[in-house]
Design a protein around this motif. Structure first.
Motif, mmCIF file in Angstrom:
data_model
loop_
_atom_site.group_PDB
_atom_site.id
_atom_site.type_symbol
_atom_site.label_atom_id
_atom_site.label_comp_id
_atom_site.label_asym_id
_atom_site.label_seq_id
_atom_site.Cartn_x
_atom_site.Cartn_y
_atom_site.Cartn_z
ATOM 1 N N TYR A 108 0.831 -1.206 0.000
ATOM 2 C CA TYR A 108 0.000 0.000 0.000
ATOM 3 C C TYR A 108 0.867 1.259 0.000
ATOM 4 C CZ TYR A 108 -3.378 3.546 1.353
ATOM 5 O OH TYR A 108 -4.145 4.684 1.385
ATOM 6 N N ASP A 109 1.952 1.226 0.767
ATOM 7 C CA ASP A 109 2.775 2.424 0.940
ATOM 8 C C ASP A 109 3.752 2.592 -0.215
ATOM 9 O OD1 ASP A 109 1.492 3.098 3.277
ATOM 10 O OD2 ASP A 109 2.969 2.159 4.585
ATOM 11 N N THR A 110 3.216 3.042 -1.326
ATOM 12 C CA THR A 110 4.021 3.366 -2.500
ATOM 13 C C THR A 110 4.753 4.692 -2.257
ATOM 14 O OG1 THR A 110 2.211 4.612 -3.487
ATOM 15 C CG2 THR A 110 2.326 2.242 -3.975
ATOM 16 N N PRO A 111 5.725 5.024 -3.090
ATOM 17 C CA PRO A 111 6.379 6.330 -2.947
ATOM 18 C C PRO A 111 5.392 7.492 -2.943
ATOM 19 C CG PRO A 111 7.669 4.951 -4.401
ATOM 20 C CD PRO A 111 6.401 4.197 -4.106
ATOM 21 N N GLU A 112 4.342 7.407 -3.744
ATOM 22 C CA GLU A 112 3.361 8.490 -3.803
ATOM 23 C C GLU A 112 2.614 8.619 -2.471
ATOM 24 O OE1 GLU A 112 4.540 7.144 -7.674
ATOM 25 O OE2 GLU A 112 3.624 6.017 -6.027
ATOM 26 N N VAL A 113 2.237 7.488 -1.886
ATOM 27 C CA VAL A 113 1.555 7.513 -0.588
ATOM 28 C C VAL A 113 2.490 8.053 0.486
ATOM 29 C CG1 VAL A 113 0.570 6.051 1.231
ATOM 30 C CG2 VAL A 113 -0.056 5.657 -1.158
ATOM 31 N N LEU A 114 3.739 7.622 0.447
ATOM 32 C CA LEU A 114 4.718 8.098 1.429
ATOM 33 C C LEU A 114 4.988 9.598 1.265
ATOM 34 C CD1 LEU A 114 7.266 5.128 1.342
ATOM 35 C CD2 LEU A 114 5.586 5.631 3.133
ATOM 36 N N LYS A 115 4.937 10.079 0.035
ATOM 37 C CA LYS A 115 5.135 11.508 -0.214
ATOM 38 C C LYS A 115 4.021 12.323 0.440
ATOM 39 C CE LYS A 115 7.246 14.909 -2.501
ATOM 40 N NZ LYS A 115 8.665 15.252 -2.284
ATOM 41 N N ASP A 116 2.788 11.872 0.283
ATOM 42 C CA ASP A 116 1.661 12.558 0.918
ATOM 43 C C ASP A 116 1.781 12.518 2.446
ATOM 44 O OD1 ASP A 116 0.580 13.120 -1.559
ATOM 45 O OD2 ASP A 116 -0.810 11.419 -1.535
ATOM 46 N N TYR A 117 2.214 11.385 2.955
ATOM 47 C CA TYR A 117 2.393 11.228 4.402
ATOM 48 C C TYR A 117 3.462 12.199 4.916
ATOM 49 C CZ TYR A 117 2.722 8.583 8.836
ATOM 50 O OH TYR A 117 2.693 8.186 10.156
ATOM 51 N N ALA A 118 4.557 12.304 4.170
ATOM 52 C CA ALA A 118 5.636 13.216 4.561
ATOM 53 C C ALA A 118 5.149 14.662 4.611
ATOM 54 C CB ALA A 118 6.805 13.089 3.590
ATOM 55 N N GLU A 119 4.331 15.028 3.646
ATOM 56 C CA GLU A 119 3.796 16.396 3.625
ATOM 57 C C GLU A 119 2.827 16.622 4.778
ATOM 58 O OE1 GLU A 119 2.159 16.835 -0.259
ATOM 59 O OE2 GLU A 119 4.131 16.972 -1.253
ATOM 60 N N ALA A 120 2.022 15.610 5.092
ATOM 61 C CA ALA A 120 1.055 15.746 6.186
ATOM 62 C C ALA A 120 1.744 15.923 7.526
ATOM 63 C CB ALA A 120 0.133 14.522 6.217
ATOM 64 N N TYR A 121 2.891 15.277 7.698
ATOM 65 C CA TYR A 121 3.612 15.364 8.975
ATOM 66 C C TYR A 121 4.679 16.457 8.980
ATOM 67 C CZ TYR A 121 1.350 11.420 11.205
ATOM 68 O OH TYR A 121 0.419 10.617 11.808
ATOM 69 N N GLU A 122 4.745 17.220 7.915
ATOM 70 C CA GLU A 122 5.712 18.321 7.794
ATOM 71 C C GLU A 122 7.142 17.813 7.949
ATOM 72 O OE1 GLU A 122 4.505 21.447 10.463
ATOM 73 O OE2 GLU A 122 2.749 21.926 9.275
ATOM 74 N N ILE A 123 7.425 16.746 7.211
ATOM 75 C CA ILE A 123 8.782 16.205 7.172
ATOM 76 C C ILE A 123 9.596 17.048 6.202
ATOM 77 C CG2 ILE A 123 10.150 14.214 6.436
ATOM 78 C CD1 ILE A 123 7.828 12.454 7.492
#
Length: 211
Positions: A108-123
């Motif tokens: 499930y955690d593709t690079p695109e999903v991880l990118k959105d997650y990073a933005e949501a957590y202000e990484i």
């Protein structure tokens, strides 16, 4: 006859004696930090949130923190990554601090999903890589490379597969060795609690020692 100033001689002797004792203490203070070496991180190669291949060599000469997580985790992962952001912000702008977050749900955690997650957590740390890849390789790295439990519970007709993992962080030094502080009994704690403020305070203190 020349009179000897015994007070001066005594003081000089004390200063010299103190200097001989103090020099190794000063040298020690600039030597290796008092942290246990747990073991060496095995070689790995995965894909980050930007689609780049990241290996353990990318962390060479950096102190970095490791966690295992997944983006749809409803309970401990949000706490872990909120705390990881605290670590990121404590060392804001320091190019020698990295973070490696390995997804245990790489399907499930593709690079695109991880990118959105990073933005949501202000990484924002450019050396904080959210990593995905072959499930077998990630689970081997977690359970054998770091001895940090990660597992998958197969789904049934009525439920989807679920994932289990620890809430601990691992601390890695510039040479790729897992490090930790000692407890009050002189035993290495091995890992840091990523769910408590106490654990985050401890790992921040020990990152500073390594840096």
């Amino acid at each position: 006859m020349k009179k000897t100033n015994y007070s001066y001689v005594g003081i000089t002797f004390i200063i010299l004696l103190f200097g001989i004792w103090a020099v190794p203490k000063i040298v020690d203070s600039f030597g290796e930090p008092d942290l246990a070496t747990i073991g060496e991180v095995p070689a790995f190669s995965f894909t980050n949130q930007d689609g780049e291949t990241i290996t353990n060599a990318d962390y060479h000469e950096k102190v970095y923190v490791v966690e295992f997580f997944f983006t749809t985790c409803p309970d401990i992962c949000p706490i872990m990554n909120q705390n990881m952001v605290k670590i990121q912000n404590e060392f804001y702008g320091n190019p020698n601090l990295g973070i490696a977050s390995f997804s245990i749900d790489p399907t499930y955690d593709t690079p695109e999903v991880l990118k959105d997650y990073a933005e949501a957590y202000e990484i924002t740390n450019p050396h904080w890589h959210l990593l995905t890849g072959e499930k077998f390789d990630i689970y081997t790295l977690a359970n054998k490379g770091f001895n940090l439990y990660a597992g998958e519970v197969p789904g049934t007709e009525d439920s989807e597969a679920s994932f289990e993992h620890s809430g601990f962080f691992a601390l890695v030094d510039q040479e790729g060795n897992i490090r930790s502080r000692y407890d009050e009994n002189g035993n290495p704690i091995i890992y840091y609690d990523g769910l408590t403020q106490e654990g985050i305070t401890m790992i921040i203190e020990d990152i500073k020692k390594l840096l």
